[in-house]
Every structure is written in C-alpha cells, then in structure tokens.
Scaffold this active site. Sequence first.
Site, PDB file in Angstrom:
ATOM      1  N   ALA A 145       0.411   5.707   0.072  1.00 36.88           N
ATOM      2  CA  ALA A 145      -0.396   6.940   0.031  1.00 36.88           C
ATOM      3  C   ALA A 145       0.521   8.145   0.132  1.00 36.88           C
ATOM      4  O   ALA A 145       1.493   8.129   0.894  1.00 36.88           O
ATOM      5  CB  ALA A 145      -1.405   6.968   1.179  1.00 36.88           C
TER       6      ALA A 145
ATOM      7  N   ASP B 126       2.837  34.035  13.319  1.00 39.42           N
ATOM      8  CA  ASP B 126       3.273  35.252  12.639  1.00 39.42           C
ATOM      9  C   ASP B 126       4.721  35.496  13.049  1.00 39.42           C
ATOM     10  O   ASP B 126       5.007  35.699  14.239  1.00 39.42           O
ATOM     11  CB  ASP B 126       2.462  36.470  13.100  1.00 39.42           C
ATOM     12  CG  ASP B 126       1.042  36.495  12.553  1.00 39.42           C
ATOM     13  OD1 ASP B 126       0.668  35.581  11.805  1.00 39.42           O
ATOM     14  OD2 ASP B 126       0.328  37.454  12.890  1.00 39.42           O
TER      15      ASP B 126
ATOM     16  N   ASN C  13       0.214  12.762  -0.580  1.00 38.10           N
ATOM     17  CA  ASN C  13      -0.531  13.915  -1.076  1.00 38.10           C
ATOM     18  C   ASN C  13       0.423  15.065  -1.335  1.00 38.10           C
ATOM     19  O   ASN C  13       1.573  15.037  -0.897  1.00 38.10           O
ATOM     20  CB  ASN C  13      -1.559  14.383  -0.031  1.00 38.10           C
ATOM     21  CG  ASN C  13      -2.496  13.281   0.393  1.00 38.10           C
ATOM     22  OD1 ASN C  13      -3.148  12.663  -0.446  1.00 38.10           O
ATOM     23  ND2 ASN C  13      -2.560  13.012   1.684  1.00 38.10           N
TER      24      ASN C  13
ATOM     25  N   PHE D 286       0.847  -1.199   0.000  1.00 37.90           N
ATOM     26  CA  PHE D 286       0.000   0.000   0.000  1.00 37.90           C
ATOM     27  C   PHE D 286       0.876   1.241   0.000  1.00 37.90           C
ATOM     28  O   PHE D 286       1.930   1.266   0.625  1.00 37.90           O
ATOM     29  CB  PHE D 286      -0.894  -0.006   1.254  1.00 37.90           C
ATOM     30  CG  PHE D 286      -1.703   1.246   1.392  1.00 37.90           C
ATOM     31  CD1 PHE D 286      -2.951   1.361   0.780  1.00 37.90           C
ATOM     32  CD2 PHE D 286      -1.226   2.327   2.126  1.00 37.90           C
ATOM     33  CE1 PHE D 286      -3.697   2.526   0.896  1.00 37.90           C
ATOM     34  CE2 PHE D 286      -1.962   3.498   2.242  1.00 37.90           C
ATOM     35  CZ  PHE D 286      -3.195   3.592   1.630  1.00 37.90           C
TER      36      PHE D 286
ATOM     37  N   HIS E 130      -0.661  32.400   6.454  1.00 37.56           N
ATOM     38  CA  HIS E 130      -1.480  32.909   7.559  1.00 37.56           C
ATOM     39  C   HIS E 130      -2.906  32.411   7.442  1.00 37.56           C
ATOM     40  O   HIS E 130      -3.709  32.949   6.686  1.00 37.56           O
ATOM     41  CB  HIS E 130      -1.421  34.441   7.594  1.00 37.56           C
ATOM     42  CG  HIS E 130      -0.017  34.939   7.768  1.00 37.56           C
ATOM     43  ND1 HIS E 130       0.565  35.080   9.015  1.00 37.56           N
ATOM     44  CD2 HIS E 130       0.938  35.253   6.861  1.00 37.56           C
ATOM     45  CE1 HIS E 130       1.815  35.499   8.856  1.00 37.56           C
ATOM     46  NE2 HIS E 130       2.068  35.600   7.559  1.00 37.56           N
TER      47      HIS E 130
ATOM     48  N   HIS F 101       6.472  39.706   9.486  1.00 42.59           N
ATOM     49  CA  HIS F 101       5.103  39.883   8.987  1.00 42.59           C
ATOM     50  C   HIS F 101       4.671  41.356   9.073  1.00 42.59           C
ATOM     51  O   HIS F 101       3.945  41.850   8.219  1.00 42.59           O
ATOM     52  CB  HIS F 101       4.174  38.994   9.821  1.00 42.59           C
ATOM     53  CG  HIS F 101       2.767  38.869   9.316  1.00 42.59           C
ATOM     54  ND1 HIS F 101       2.427  38.868   7.988  1.00 42.59           N
ATOM     55  CD2 HIS F 101       1.586  38.703   9.999  1.00 42.59           C
ATOM     56  CE1 HIS F 101       1.113  38.714   7.863  1.00 42.59           C
ATOM     57  NE2 HIS F 101       0.584  38.623   9.063  1.00 42.59           N
TER      58      HIS F 101
ATOM     59  N   HIS G 142      -0.017  43.744  16.164  1.00 40.36           N
ATOM     60  CA  HIS G 142       0.959  43.072  15.303  1.00 40.36           C
ATOM     61  C   HIS G 142       2.246  43.894  15.208  1.00 40.36           C
ATOM     62  O   HIS G 142       3.352  43.358  15.287  1.00 40.36           O
ATOM     63  CB  HIS G 142       0.399  42.898  13.884  1.00 40.36           C
ATOM     64  CG  HIS G 142      -0.485  41.707  13.693  1.00 40.36           C
ATOM     65  ND1 HIS G 142      -1.817  41.704  13.977  1.00 40.36           N
ATOM     66  CD2 HIS G 142      -0.206  40.461  13.228  1.00 40.36           C
ATOM     67  CE1 HIS G 142      -2.342  40.523  13.692  1.00 40.36           C
ATOM     68  NE2 HIS G 142      -1.382  39.738  13.227  1.00 40.36           N
TER      69      HIS G 142
END
Length: 265
Positions: free
Chosen positions: A68, A83, A70, A66, A77, A87, A213
């Site tokens: 698998a 962050d 992806n 087998f 973000h 940023h 931020h």
Amino acid sequence: MRYALVVVIAALGCAGAPEVPPVDLSRVEFVDLSHALDSATLYWPTSPSRFRLERLAYGPTPAGFFYAANTFAAPEHGGTHLDAPIHFHAGGLTADRLPLERLIAPAVVIDVAARAAADPDYRLTTGDVEAFARAHGPIAAGSIVLLRTGWSARWPDAKRYLGDDRPGDASNLHFPSFGADAARLLVEERRVAAIGADVASIDYGPSTDFVVHRIAAAAGVPGLENLTNLDRLPVTGAVVAALPLKIAGGSGGPARVVAFVPIPR
Ligand SMILES: [Zn+2]
C-alpha cells in the site's frame, strides 16, 4: 605514548564513566495534541486547496505480497500545524531551520475555556498571564505556552469552530485566541519558545491585522494552531514536541504535536 594512554584509561576507570540515566519512558504518558489529516480537515476559508490523499497502490502484488502507498498534497497552514516566523516576518526562520529547542520544550497550559464560552471573541490578557504566574509560578523562558479555549471540541464543524463556514469569506470569523499585549509579554519579556492554541489561529477570529502573528514572528517565535487534547495536560510539568514536516523554505507545515506527561509515582 602507550604508557600515557594506559594512564588515561586507568584514570577514567578510577573516576568511573559518568552515570547517564536512561530516558525512562515508563514514567511518561504520551498525549497526542494533533488532529488527523483527512477530507474534513479545516482550512482558512480563503484557502484555494485542501488536504488531498490519492491511492497509488493497495492490495496484493503479482509477487504475492501486500503493498500500500499513497500520495498526498496539503497547504502548509491547516489542520494541526506550525507557523514558522517567515510566515509573518520577512527574513524570519523557515520551518526547516527552526532550532529543535523551540519545538521540544516544557509546556504550560493557560486555560481560558470558561471565559471563551462566555465570549467567543475572547483574547488572552496580560492579567490572565499574571494570574497564571501567581497561581502556578512564573512562566520560564524557553517554555511552550499553550492556550486552552475548549474550541477543539467543535472540530471539524467549520461553522462552530471558525464562526462561519462560507467558503472564500474570512470576514465573519469568531473564535478566541491570544491578545496582542499578552503575546508581547510572553514572547518579548518571558521569551517563551513557542505559543500555540486549540483554535485555527494565534490571532482571534475577527482579527484582520494578525498582530499576534506579527509579534511572535518578529521575535522568532513559532506558532502552533488547531491543537487538541489540551484538557489532558497538566498545567505545568509536561514536555511538548511539535514537529512540522521539514519543508525546505517552508512558512510552516502540518505537524504531529505530542506531549510527554509525567506519571505520578
Ligand atoms: Zn498557520
């Protein structure tokens, strides 16, 4: 020369090798503070793309085993993520260059869920931070400060989590987060390692200047967003590891954030 070496070895033997206790993970409960990345993962309304997963292989191979695999793509973000200071600060550190001391550190949890339930635009105040210190002791330098608003229970309902679910329009968002003065107190005076919250941003929903931020980034302090399970952490005593993908030059990135919670004896 040989004699000297024997003496050194004998001396070490007499003194005994330093006792290094093993890391005892049997005394620790792991708590996952991350949402899974999937097609429902929330992004800022103006994000041009979302998390994408494509299957490359899934099933039996001609060789009889087998297999698998992806491929995925995602904005930096969105979902549970970090962050990096770059940023919001020119010259700030990128995700791959953040010292691990900023990402793995003792955590304190400040709970404003009751206030946020009464005011979805609630912002943490310096008074809240001072009240926390009176109740639980001062916030130590190098701590990761986590703000619990209770908003993660709304995930991944964009309307309830962000306050608005219109794609492309970020002008009507409502959710709680840090306030500017509290952020300054935490990052500039308390010199915390990182700040994070169980909402989409370390700035509250209506923010247009992203001042928290900018304060955090200017101080070299990373932010953690879209956390969950903060209700499962003690107010103090846990250690948090917030490890973003090590994207070279990244302004942040999806992170698996976990807490190590000591089990009482
Ligand atoms: Zn972010």
